[in-house]
Design a protein around this motif. Structure first.
Motif, PDB file in Angstrom:
ATOM      1  N   MET A  20       0.830  -1.201   0.000  1.00 41.06           N
ATOM      2  CA  MET A  20       0.000   0.000   0.000  1.00 41.06           C
ATOM      3  C   MET A  20       0.864   1.251   0.000  1.00 41.06           C
ATOM      4  N   SER A  21       1.954   1.215   0.711  1.00 45.02           N
ATOM      5  CA  SER A  21       2.879   2.350   0.718  1.00 45.02           C
ATOM      6  C   SER A  21       3.372   2.642  -0.697  1.00 45.02           C
ATOM      7  N   MET A  22       3.701   1.599  -1.435  1.00 44.39           N
ATOM      8  CA  MET A  22       4.165   1.793  -2.812  1.00 44.39           C
ATOM      9  C   MET A  22       3.052   2.314  -3.718  1.00 44.39           C
ATOM     10  N   ILE A  23       1.836   1.853  -3.510  1.00 37.00           N
ATOM     11  CA  ILE A  23       0.715   2.333  -4.322  1.00 37.00           C
ATOM     12  C   ILE A  23       0.470   3.819  -4.053  1.00 37.00           C
ATOM     13  N   LEU A  72      11.805  -7.163  -0.232  1.00 35.55           N
ATOM     14  CA  LEU A  72      10.837  -6.814  -1.272  1.00 35.55           C
ATOM     15  C   LEU A  72      10.228  -8.062  -1.893  1.00 35.55           C
ATOM     16  N   LYS A  73      11.059  -9.094  -2.070  1.00 38.02           N
ATOM     17  CA  LYS A  73      10.577 -10.337  -2.662  1.00 38.02           C
ATOM     18  C   LYS A  73       9.486 -10.959  -1.796  1.00 38.02           C
ATOM     19  N   GLU A  74       9.712 -11.036  -0.488  1.00 36.94           N
ATOM     20  CA  GLU A  74       8.708 -11.616   0.408  1.00 36.94           C
ATOM     21  C   GLU A  74       7.411 -10.815   0.360  1.00 36.94           C
ATOM     22  N   MET A  75       7.547  -9.512   0.368  1.00 33.38           N
ATOM     23  CA  MET A  75       6.348  -8.670   0.364  1.00 33.38           C
ATOM     24  C   MET A  75       5.587  -8.806  -0.943  1.00 33.38           C
ATOM     25  N   ALA A  76       6.314  -8.807  -2.057  1.00 25.78           N
ATOM     26  CA  ALA A  76       5.662  -8.935  -3.361  1.00 25.78           C
ATOM     27  C   ALA A  76       4.984 -10.296  -3.521  1.00 25.78           C
ATOM     28  N   GLU A  77       5.617 -11.343  -2.997  1.00 29.17           N
ATOM     29  CA  GLU A  77       5.050 -12.690  -3.112  1.00 29.17           C
ATOM     30  C   GLU A  77       3.838 -12.895  -2.211  1.00 29.17           C
ATOM     31  N   ASP A  83      -1.383  -4.164  -7.769  1.00 34.18           N
ATOM     32  CA  ASP A  83      -0.737  -2.932  -8.196  1.00 34.18           C
ATOM     33  C   ASP A  83      -0.954  -2.707  -9.688  1.00 34.18           C
ATOM     34  N   TRP A  84      -0.523  -1.559 -10.156  1.00 33.72           N
ATOM     35  CA  TRP A  84      -0.557  -1.193 -11.562  1.00 33.72           C
ATOM     36  C   TRP A  84       0.844  -0.828 -11.994  1.00 33.72           C
ATOM     37  N   PRO A  85       1.156  -0.990 -13.265  1.00 31.75           N
ATOM     38  CA  PRO A  85       2.437  -0.468 -13.756  1.00 31.75           C
ATOM     39  C   PRO A  85       2.462   1.055 -13.651  1.00 31.75           C
ATOM     40  N   GLY A  86       3.640   1.605 -13.490  1.00 36.71           N
ATOM     41  CA  GLY A  86       3.782   3.053 -13.419  1.00 36.71           C
ATOM     42  C   GLY A  86       3.675   3.682 -14.790  1.00 36.71           C
ATOM     43  N   ALA A  97      -9.443   5.953  -6.645  1.00 33.88           N
ATOM     44  CA  ALA A  97     -10.309   4.771  -6.512  1.00 33.88           C
ATOM     45  C   ALA A  97      -9.463   3.521  -6.256  1.00 33.88           C
ATOM     46  N   HIS A  98      -8.309   3.453  -6.888  1.00 30.95           N
ATOM     47  CA  HIS A  98      -7.394   2.330  -6.646  1.00 30.95           C
ATOM     48  C   HIS A  98      -6.884   2.355  -5.199  1.00 30.95           C
ATOM     49  N   LEU A  99      -6.630   3.547  -4.676  1.00 35.39           N
ATOM     50  CA  LEU A  99      -6.261   3.650  -3.259  1.00 35.39           C
ATOM     51  C   LEU A  99      -7.382   3.118  -2.373  1.00 35.39           C
ATOM     52  N   VAL A 100      -8.612   3.469  -2.695  1.00 36.25           N
ATOM     53  CA  VAL A 100      -9.751   2.981  -1.911  1.00 36.25           C
ATOM     54  C   VAL A 100      -9.781   1.452  -1.936  1.00 36.25           C
ATOM     55  N   ASP A 101      -9.545   0.857  -3.090  1.00 36.80           N
ATOM     56  CA  ASP A 101      -9.517  -0.605  -3.171  1.00 36.80           C
ATOM     57  C   ASP A 101      -8.466  -1.181  -2.219  1.00 36.80           C
ATOM     58  N   GLY A 102      -7.286  -0.587  -2.200  1.00 32.16           N
ATOM     59  CA  GLY A 102      -6.230  -1.046  -1.288  1.00 32.16           C
ATOM     60  C   GLY A 102      -6.612  -0.858   0.161  1.00 32.16           C
ATOM     61  N   TYR A 103      -7.184   0.301   0.472  1.00 33.24           N
ATOM     62  CA  TYR A 103      -7.618   0.547   1.852  1.00 33.24           C
ATOM     63  C   TYR A 103      -8.715  -0.427   2.263  1.00 33.24           C
TER      64      TYR A 103
END
Length: 155
Positions: A20-23, A72-77, A83-86, A97-103
């Motif tokens: 979520m921090s990365m998003i 990062l690997k553990e968190m991503a797995e 997430d979305w590509p940048g 709206a994507h933030l709301v989905d994460g929240y």
């Protein structure tokens, strides 16, 4: 071993809060258009809050003799938050709206943690879950209001 299920929820939160921090970072970096001057610095506050939650959750897991994900690997797995590509193809409302989905994912996980910690009688962790879930619900309400929608937390 005590609090096995509570520790699993705590570690899931480590992965999901990190994601979520990365998003939020991505929203901050790729934001354009109306309300930019208001929303861009607000994302800094959102990141600080999520990073603070991550620290509280990780430290609680360690206090319970758990081992938080730390790469990062553990968190991503392990994250359940998509997430979305940048890329520049998303509007600021779409990003919000994507933030709301994460929240909402975090809200559900905190609720699950409240229930699991109740069964395992880990009321200290349950108290943390309750407080952080309340903060997440407030963020959902605020972002939904910016988007012109009701919070829909009770659905």
């Amino acid at each position: 071993m005590k609090y096995t299920k509570t520790k699993a929820v705590l570690n899931q939160l480590v992965a999901d809060l990190s994601q979520m921090s990365m998003i939020i970072h991505q929203t901050h970096w790729y934001m354009r258009g109306p309300n930019f001057l208001k929303l861009h610095p607000l994302m800094d506050e959102f990141m600080e809050e999520i990073d603070s939650q991550l620290d509280v959750i990780s430290e609680r897991l360690i206090a319970l003799d758990g081992s938080p994900y730390s790469t990062l690997k553990e968190m991503a797995e392990n994250t359940k938050i998509q997430d979305w590509p940048g890329e520049w193809d998303k509007t600021t409302p779409e990003r919000l709206a994507h933030l709301v989905d994460g929240y909402r994912c975090l809200e559900d996980l905190y609720q699950h943690g409240i229930e699991v910690s109740d069964v395992e009688k880990d009321f200290s962790t349950q108290d943390i879950f309750i407080g952080l879930k309340t903060a997440i619900e407030k963020k959902i309400w605020m972002i939904q209001a910016e988007l012109g929608s009701a919070p829909e937390i009770d659905e």
